[in-house]
Design a protein around this motif. Structure first.
Motif, short mmCIF file in Angstrom:
data_model
loop_
_atom_site.label_atom_id
_atom_site.label_comp_id
_atom_site.label_asym_id
_atom_site.label_seq_id
_atom_site.Cartn_x
_atom_site.Cartn_y
_atom_site.Cartn_z
N PHE A 50 0.80 -1.17 0.09
CA PHE A 50 0.06 0.09 0.07
C PHE A 50 0.91 1.32 -0.01
N ASN A 51 2.26 1.20 -0.06
CA ASN A 51 3.10 2.19 -0.14
C ASN A 51 2.64 3.25 0.98
N GLN A 52 2.84 2.61 2.43
CA GLN A 52 2.34 3.38 3.57
C GLN A 52 3.12 2.69 4.68
N GLY A 53 4.14 2.55 4.97
CA GLY A 53 4.79 2.43 6.13
C GLY A 53 4.49 3.13 7.26
N MET A 54 4.58 2.58 8.53
CA MET A 54 4.24 3.15 9.77
C MET A 54 5.46 3.32 10.49
N VAL A 55 5.95 4.48 11.13
CA VAL A 55 6.83 4.68 12.13
C VAL A 55 6.63 4.00 13.34
N VAL A 56 5.57 3.99 13.96
CA VAL A 56 5.26 3.26 14.88
C VAL A 56 5.67 1.73 15.20
N LEU A 57 5.20 1.10 13.78
CA LEU A 57 5.48 -0.35 13.56
C LEU A 57 6.88 -0.46 13.61
N GLU A 58 7.75 0.44 12.97
CA GLU A 58 9.06 0.10 12.60
C GLU A 58 9.91 0.33 14.26
N GLU A 59 9.37 1.10 14.88
CA GLU A 59 9.88 1.43 16.36
C GLU A 59 9.39 0.13 17.40
N LEU A 60 8.29 -0.30 16.99
CA LEU A 60 7.86 -1.63 17.71
C LEU A 60 8.59 -2.66 17.59
N GLN A 61 9.08 -2.71 16.07
CA GLN A 61 10.07 -4.03 16.01
C GLN A 61 11.31 -3.84 16.72
N TRP A 62 11.87 -2.63 16.63
CA TRP A 62 13.09 -2.49 17.32
C TRP A 62 12.97 -2.88 18.79
N HIS A 63 11.84 -2.50 19.57
CA HIS A 63 11.44 -2.72 20.81
C HIS A 63 11.45 -4.29 21.22
N GLY A 139 5.70 8.20 16.76
CA GLY A 139 6.45 7.30 17.26
C GLY A 139 5.84 6.72 18.42
N LEU A 140 6.38 5.81 19.09
CA LEU A 140 5.94 5.41 20.23
C LEU A 140 6.06 6.16 21.46
N PRO A 141 5.18 6.30 22.35
CA PRO A 141 5.16 7.08 23.72
C PRO A 141 5.93 6.14 24.63
N PHE A 142 6.15 6.46 25.80
CA PHE A 142 6.78 5.76 27.04
C PHE A 142 7.87 5.08 26.63
N ARG A 143 8.81 5.91 26.05
CA ARG A 143 10.28 5.39 25.61
C ARG A 143 11.24 4.87 27.06
N TRP A 144 10.56 5.16 28.12
CA TRP A 144 11.37 4.66 29.49
C TRP A 144 10.81 3.35 29.48
N LEU A 145 9.88 2.84 29.00
CA LEU A 145 9.53 1.26 29.33
C LEU A 145 10.39 0.50 28.50
N ILE A 146 10.87 0.79 27.25
CA ILE A 146 12.02 0.00 26.72
C ILE A 146 13.30 0.17 27.32
N LYS A 147 13.66 1.15 27.79
CA LYS A 147 14.68 1.50 28.53
C LYS A 147 14.71 0.90 29.58
N ALA A 148 13.65 0.48 30.43
CA ALA A 148 13.62 -0.42 31.85
C ALA A 148 13.73 -1.83 31.38
N VAL A 149 14.07 -2.35 30.07
CA VAL A 149 14.32 -3.74 29.81
C VAL A 149 15.62 -3.84 30.08
N ILE A 150 16.85 -2.90 30.20
CA ILE A 150 18.10 -3.02 30.39
C ILE A 150 18.02 -3.44 31.62
N PRO A 151 17.92 -2.64 33.04
CA PRO A 151 17.90 -3.10 34.15
C PRO A 151 17.40 -4.46 34.45
N LEU A 152 16.16 -4.50 34.04
CA LEU A 152 15.28 -5.85 34.31
C LEU A 152 16.05 -7.03 33.72
N SER A 153 16.44 -7.02 32.51
CA SER A 153 17.02 -8.19 31.60
C SER A 153 18.43 -8.43 32.57
#
Length: 176
Positions: A50-63, A139-153
């Motif tokens: 559909f020639n319509q990528g979404m930034v939120v999905l791209e960021e979700l992939q990284w997360h 893009g995605l909100p709550f960047r702290w949530l993915i950053k919290a993966v570091i100390p939790l993991s």
């Protein structure tokens, strides 16, 4: 039953409980890869169909990828499925192998975990304090949530290392 035998059973029970925590978390976080595959498929269909990528999905992939990798490290430690360089280790006696493992855990793994935890907690806190979100407006909100993966993991990796340390000390004491 002697005190030593009951002590070894307690050690094994503690190590088993620690392993179960890590294994359970690993099985839960492994589902992030299923979600990741679905997100990738949706993103590919949207972008190329559909020639319509979404930034939120791209960021979700990284997360999602980060979640799988970061929590997968402790799972690999418990299941002994991580990549190792065993050129020296395999030639050592069983006693020397236990000593080598204990040394590695106490003087390499645990200090590294401490440094990462010490650095990541303020990093996550600052992100949470300012309610950091993606630099992209869509893009995605709550960047702290993915950053919290570091100390939790890394906390989970500490639990995996502690279990391994218990088993190696027990093996060393028992002469296994």
């Amino acid at each position: 039953m002697s005190h030593t035998t009951s002590s070894h059973k307690v050690d094994s029970a503690i190590a088993d409980k620690l392993d179960n925590i890590v294994l359970t978390a690993g099985k839960i976080f492994a589902w992030s890869y299923v979600v990741l595959m679905l997100v990738i498929i949706v993103q590919v269909v949207l972008r190329y169909g559909f020639n319509q990528g979404m930034v939120v999905l791209e960021e979700l992939q990284w997360h999602l990828y980060a979640i799988g990798v970061m929590f997968g490290v402790s799972y690999a430690q418990v299941t002994n499925s991580h990549i190792r360089v065993d050129l020296i280790h395999m030639r050592l006696s069983r006693r020397a192998q236990h000593l080598w493992e204990i040394f590695g855990i106490l003087f390499l793994m645990f200090p590294f975990i401490y440094v990462v935890l010490d650095a990541s907690l303020p990093f996550v806190y600052d992100s949470w304090r300012i309610n950091e979100s993606s630099a992209s407006p869509t893009g995605l909100p709550f960047r702290w949530l993915i950053k919290a993966v570091i100390p939790l993991s890394f906390g989970l990796l500490f639990i995996a290392g502690l279990s391994r340390l218990i088993r190696d000390v027990k093996g060393l004491v028992k002469g296994e």
